[in-house]
Design a protein around this motif. Sequence first.
Motif, PDB file in Angstrom:
ATOM      1  N   MET A   1     -77.946  26.381  46.228  1.00  0.00           N
ATOM      2  CA  MET A   1     -78.059  24.932  46.051  1.00  0.00           C
ATOM      3  C   MET A   1     -77.039  24.446  45.029  1.00  0.00           C
ATOM      4  O   MET A   1     -76.811  25.083  44.001  1.00  0.00           O
ATOM      5  N   VAL A 493     -74.988  28.642  55.613  1.00  0.00           N
ATOM      6  CA  VAL A 493     -75.462  28.178  54.305  1.00  0.00           C
ATOM      7  C   VAL A 493     -74.388  27.378  53.569  1.00  0.00           C
ATOM      8  O   VAL A 493     -74.690  26.586  52.681  1.00  0.00           O
ATOM      9  N   HIS A 494     -73.114  27.602  53.929  1.00  0.00           N
ATOM     10  CA  HIS A 494     -72.019  26.839  53.340  1.00  0.00           C
ATOM     11  C   HIS A 494     -71.600  25.751  54.331  1.00  0.00           C
ATOM     12  O   HIS A 494     -71.997  25.770  55.497  1.00  0.00           O
ATOM     13  N   PHE A 507     -70.111  25.262  48.875  1.00  0.00           N
ATOM     14  CA  PHE A 507     -70.722  26.583  48.926  1.00  0.00           C
ATOM     15  C   PHE A 507     -72.214  26.462  48.607  1.00  0.00           C
ATOM     16  O   PHE A 507     -72.604  25.825  47.627  1.00  0.00           O
ATOM     17  N   ASN A 508     -73.037  27.074  49.449  1.00  0.00           N
ATOM     18  CA  ASN A 508     -74.498  27.038  49.300  1.00  0.00           C
ATOM     19  C   ASN A 508     -75.035  25.607  49.295  1.00  0.00           C
ATOM     20  O   ASN A 508     -76.068  25.324  48.685  1.00  0.00           O
ATOM     21  N   CYS A 511     -77.512  22.695  53.436  1.00  0.00           N
ATOM     22  CA  CYS A 511     -78.807  22.039  53.650  1.00  0.00           C
ATOM     23  C   CYS A 511     -78.906  20.713  52.907  1.00  0.00           C
ATOM     24  O   CYS A 511     -79.647  19.809  53.317  1.00  0.00           O
TER      25      CYS A 511
END
Length: 547
Positions: A1, A493-494, A507-508, A511
């Motif tokens: 996150m 996820v990225h 990055f990350n 979502c």
Amino acid sequence: MLPVCSTELIDIFSLDRESSDLAHSLGCSELVAAVLRSKGFSDMESMSKRLSLDLKDCLNGLDIGPGSVETALEWGKAVPGARVMVYGDYDVDGVCSSALAVEMARESGAKSVHYYLPHRQKEGYGVHLNVIKKALKGGIETLIVTDCGSKDVESIEYAVDNGMNVMVFDHHSVEGNTIDIEAFVNPQRGGSEEAKTLCATAVLWSWAFSEGILPSRWLMERLDLVAMSTVGDCVSMGYLNRALVQEGLTVLKSSKRPGLARLVDRLGLVKEDIDESSLAMKLVPCLNAAGRMDVADLSLSVILTGDLSSIDRLEDLNVRRKKISSDIAADIAKKLENYVEHVMYNPDWPVGLLSAIASRLCSRYSLGFALAAPSGKGIKGTLRVPDGGNAVEILSELAPLLDSWGGHPYAAGFSVSNSRWEELSSALEIKLRSIEVAEKPETVVDYDPSMFDLLIWKDLNRIGPFGQDNPFPCFFTSREGGERLIPLGEGGVHAKIESGSKKLIAFNGACQHRSMERIRGWVYRPSINSWRGRKDLQFIVEKIVMF
């Protein structure tokens, strides 16, 4: 996150006519002029100095404190023709300062030069008396101590009383009881404010340069060691340290050290592109892996000899270090989701990895953390604090509970007996909880990433090298609507965020971008991506700014 903040917590600085006029006067891009203004520079002299580093100008009149002349005289008498031992420390500053001292002693005509780096877990920090006794029995005549020694009164006194010539080069705190010898160089004893920011390798190098111990050209060729240790020790990146790192990076790019050249290649770095970020993120952690996971001698061997077996072993230790550190950090992060605990102890943690993990936690959560684990017959720990805290002051107040301690305002280490750990951990928890971290707006420059090119990137780096107290500038770009979200990586996820020619990488953060209605924009930083000889700029999202 990714971190998220409100509009109130960023101060957006825009390019304007004043930035344009300033750029013309300074001979730089409008963006660099705006960055300088955003950092609080207001007069032409300070801004011009910021853009033009001159190492010799920095060193002119540098005051590294008392003992400089006396140590130079001692070096001239006690090193040529003598059996010398260099005693260092197990982190990158201890390793690099030891390497520099070894090479200086050899170049000065020592009969033989040996070195000793203590084992982090089995021995710990400082000059150990049993090692001095063995050195005396082995015929060592001269002892050169780097990156420690200031408070090792018993060991240093024993060495002197038994006929050893002793010189100490350190940069750690001199509060409390310190050694009493003439050949003792530590800027904390009364040097200038600039000198007090130097790491141990830089102290030794600057002393040698100022006192003319060896030819300046010979010393300039060793600035690679100073650059690695300055970045690795996270010291303040002021005018002098920036100049030292800048010159050191130039030496690294044309390194004559086969071991470092091979290690750089193994780490996937392009030698010509090495910068302070490469050191901080890859080279320094790898060199530190030896002292954290095994013995620091491995890293010293890589630097001094280029031994292939040492490089192989170091690479293996680095892989293990990353895996274990990542697992420990993930476990702690999961624990913190339920309850914020500032002081943590685990009997299974490797002591050598805790400082890096504590730094990562402190940076991520903007909170103070103390992590500890068993070491020998007692417990050793590491302390990291955010802005608003002072690690040295905290440990100084708790000194009666400690066996030993030392460090810097943001980072410190300590050792404590098992019987006092419970009392110490409770007191530390109270002190770390009481640190007030004021949320102050982050200054960012409004600049569309599509306007960046490699020339502007090069111009921006004139403000560097970047690091502690001279962070790399961050930029802001607004969400305009109609952005495309392209999933990246395993499991998506990225993400890549595209809008016309503007492209950001989160990055990350995939979502967090499935719905962008409440997103005002992004704080981002540019970075160089090298692939198959081609260099491109990529723009990494640092923070999401919400309405």
